[in-house]
Design a protein around this motif. Structure first.
Motif, PDB file in Angstrom:
ATOM      1  N   ALA A   1      70.513  30.864  52.691  1.00 18.02           N
ATOM      2  CA  ALA A   1      69.810  30.215  53.799  1.00 18.02           C
ATOM      3  C   ALA A   1      70.502  30.614  55.095  1.00 18.02           C
ATOM      4  CB  ALA A   1      69.829  28.706  53.625  1.00 18.02           C
ATOM      5  N   ILE A   2      69.775  31.310  55.964  1.00 15.63           N
ATOM      6  CA  ILE A   2      70.380  31.876  57.174  1.00 15.63           C
ATOM      7  C   ILE A   2      69.883  31.149  58.417  1.00 15.63           C
ATOM      8  CG2 ILE A   2      70.654  33.935  58.594  1.00 15.63           C
ATOM      9  CD1 ILE A   2      70.080  35.600  56.058  1.00 15.63           C
ATOM     10  N   LYS A   3      70.823  30.524  59.097  1.00 13.82           N
ATOM     11  CA  LYS A   3      70.547  30.006  60.445  1.00 13.82           C
ATOM     12  C   LYS A   3      71.560  30.640  61.384  1.00 13.82           C
ATOM     13  CE  LYS A   3      73.324  25.866  59.563  1.00 13.82           C
ATOM     14  NZ  LYS A   3      73.354  24.406  59.548  1.00 13.82           N
ATOM     15  N   GLY A   4      71.188  30.781  62.650  1.00 11.46           N
ATOM     16  CA  GLY A   4      72.114  31.411  63.582  1.00 11.46           C
ATOM     17  C   GLY A   4      72.412  32.829  63.173  1.00 11.46           C
ATOM     18  N   ALA A   5      73.697  33.177  63.190  1.00 10.40           N
ATOM     19  CA  ALA A   5      74.101  34.554  62.925  1.00 10.40           C
ATOM     20  C   ALA A   5      74.333  34.825  61.446  1.00 10.40           C
ATOM     21  CB  ALA A   5      75.380  34.870  63.692  1.00 10.40           C
ATOM     22  N   ALA A   6      73.854  35.986  61.005  1.00  8.65           N
ATOM     23  CA  ALA A   6      74.277  36.601  59.742  1.00  8.65           C
ATOM     24  C   ALA A   6      74.618  38.023  60.116  1.00  8.65           C
ATOM     25  CB  ALA A   6      73.175  36.552  58.693  1.00  8.65           C
ATOM     26  N   ALA A   7      75.889  38.231  60.431  1.00  9.72           N
ATOM     27  CA  ALA A   7      76.304  39.511  61.016  1.00  9.72           C
ATOM     28  C   ALA A   7      77.436  40.135  60.217  1.00  9.72           C
ATOM     29  CB  ALA A   7      76.752  39.302  62.460  1.00  9.72           C
ATOM     30  N   GLY A   8      77.500  41.472  60.222  1.00 15.58           N
ATOM     31  CA  GLY A   8      78.587  42.168  59.557  1.00 15.58           C
ATOM     32  C   GLY A   8      78.720  41.755  58.100  1.00 15.58           C
ATOM     33  N   LEU A   9      79.912  41.299  57.739  1.00 11.44           N
ATOM     34  CA  LEU A   9      80.156  40.863  56.365  1.00 11.44           C
ATOM     35  C   LEU A   9      79.271  39.687  55.985  1.00 11.44           C
ATOM     36  CD1 LEU A   9      81.734  41.065  53.738  1.00 11.44           C
ATOM     37  CD2 LEU A   9      83.581  39.752  54.822  1.00 11.44           C
ATOM     38  N   GLY A  10      78.899  38.858  56.949  1.00  7.94           N
ATOM     39  CA  GLY A  10      77.974  37.764  56.672  1.00  7.94           C
ATOM     40  C   GLY A  10      76.639  38.271  56.159  1.00  7.94           C
ATOM     41  N   LEU A  11      76.151  39.355  56.763  1.00  6.71           N
ATOM     42  CA  LEU A  11      74.907  39.962  56.298  1.00  6.71           C
ATOM     43  C   LEU A  11      75.110  40.633  54.942  1.00  6.71           C
ATOM     44  CD1 LEU A  11      71.967  40.725  56.590  1.00  6.71           C
ATOM     45  CD2 LEU A  11      72.650  42.617  58.088  1.00  6.71           C
ATOM     46  N   SER A  12      76.261  41.261  54.729  1.00  6.17           N
ATOM     47  CA  SER A  12      76.539  41.877  53.432  1.00  6.17           C
ATOM     48  C   SER A  12      76.409  40.853  52.307  1.00  6.17           C
ATOM     49  CB  SER A  12      77.955  42.470  53.418  1.00  6.17           C
ATOM     50  OG  SER A  12      78.125  43.453  54.398  1.00  6.17           O
TER      51      SER A  12
END
Length: 259
Positions: A104-115
């Motif tokens: 469940a993605i709110k706000g940022a899913a960036a870099g390793l978060g997106l991985s």
């Protein structure tokens, strides 16, 4: 120093809610959080009472990626390998665990978060979410198996384009690029609906399909994780990476020299 647990786990029936818990840092992934996330996912993977693992972030973001402060303060090569091994364990566990996984993605899913989101079986993003494979901004390569996950989702050519450009995408753009499965006006409601749909499905048959596909592709993912680990170590030693980190701290555009 905060004494709060970096990862919170709550079991609700057959669903485990796994929440990244560094809201003050937009759930940036440091060594402690990665070790705890790896540990909790391994434990849940052998929990016979759990069928679905829901991964989310506390506060305003899912995860802003790897913790830049850790990069600034840690020069210990052993520390680097411990972090990279934890990242690999998280990716492998999410990809192959005999549970269905939702991000469940709110706000940022960036870099390793997106991985990490890419390693899940299904991802739902709020309309105002910001999605970015933005390692390039600090002269690093994607890790967490992103080369594997992106190549399978969007193909080699588009994967290179996405990685090299490092653009911040809105949720609709990320959906159109096949980085997420669903965009929602009401994230909590959409996640609840998906969980309920799966709970009313023959989950064991779904898990068996997941296992067959994961067993087939796991060696390739393991190979890519090793390549990412060694590649990342080399990138961390470049002048461009030092400049990227310095520019990030100084809140300016980096002046990369290809060195």
């Amino acid at each position: 120093m905060s004494l709060a647990k970096p990862v919170l786990v709550e079991k609700v029936g057959r669903v485990a809610h796994v929440e990244l818990n560094r809201p003050e840092a937009l759930n940036a992934l440091n060594k402690e959080m990665l070790l705890e996330l790896s540990k909790q996912l391994r434990t849940l993977s052998i929990d016979d009472e759990i069928d679905i693992v829901l991964l989310k972030g506390k506060g305003k973001a899912f995860s802003s990626g790897g913790d830049i402060k850790t990069m600034l303060t840690s020069s210990d090569e052993n520390d680097f390998y411990a972090i990279m091994d934890s990242i690999s364990e998280v990716a492998l566990t999410l990809y192959s665990m005999p549970k269905l996984t939702i991000c469940a993605i709110k706000g940022a899913a960036a870099g390793l978060g997106l991985s990490i989101a890419l390693a899940c079986d299904y991802s739902i993003a709020a309309e105002d979410a910001k999605i970015a494979m933005n390692f390039i901004g600090i002269a690093l390569i994607p890790d967490g198996g992103s080369h594997f996950f992106l190549e399978r989702r969007i193909g080699e050519v588009k994967a290179k384009e996405l990685i090299w450009e490092g653009k911040v995408l809105n949720a609709v753009e990320a959906f159109e690029k096949n980085l997420i499965h669903e965009v929602s006006q009401d994230l909590e409601s959409s996640v609840s609906d998906k969980v309920q749909q799966w709970l009313n499905s023959p989950i064991q048959a779904m898990v068996k399909t997941k296992k067959i596909l994961a067993d087939m592709s796991r060696p390739q993912l393991q190979k890519i994780l090793e390549l990412e680990k060694h590649g990342q170590l080399k990138m961390r030693q470049t002048e461009d990476h030092a400049e990227g980190i310095k520019a990030f701290v100084e809140k300016r555009r980096p002046n990369f020299q290809g060195k």
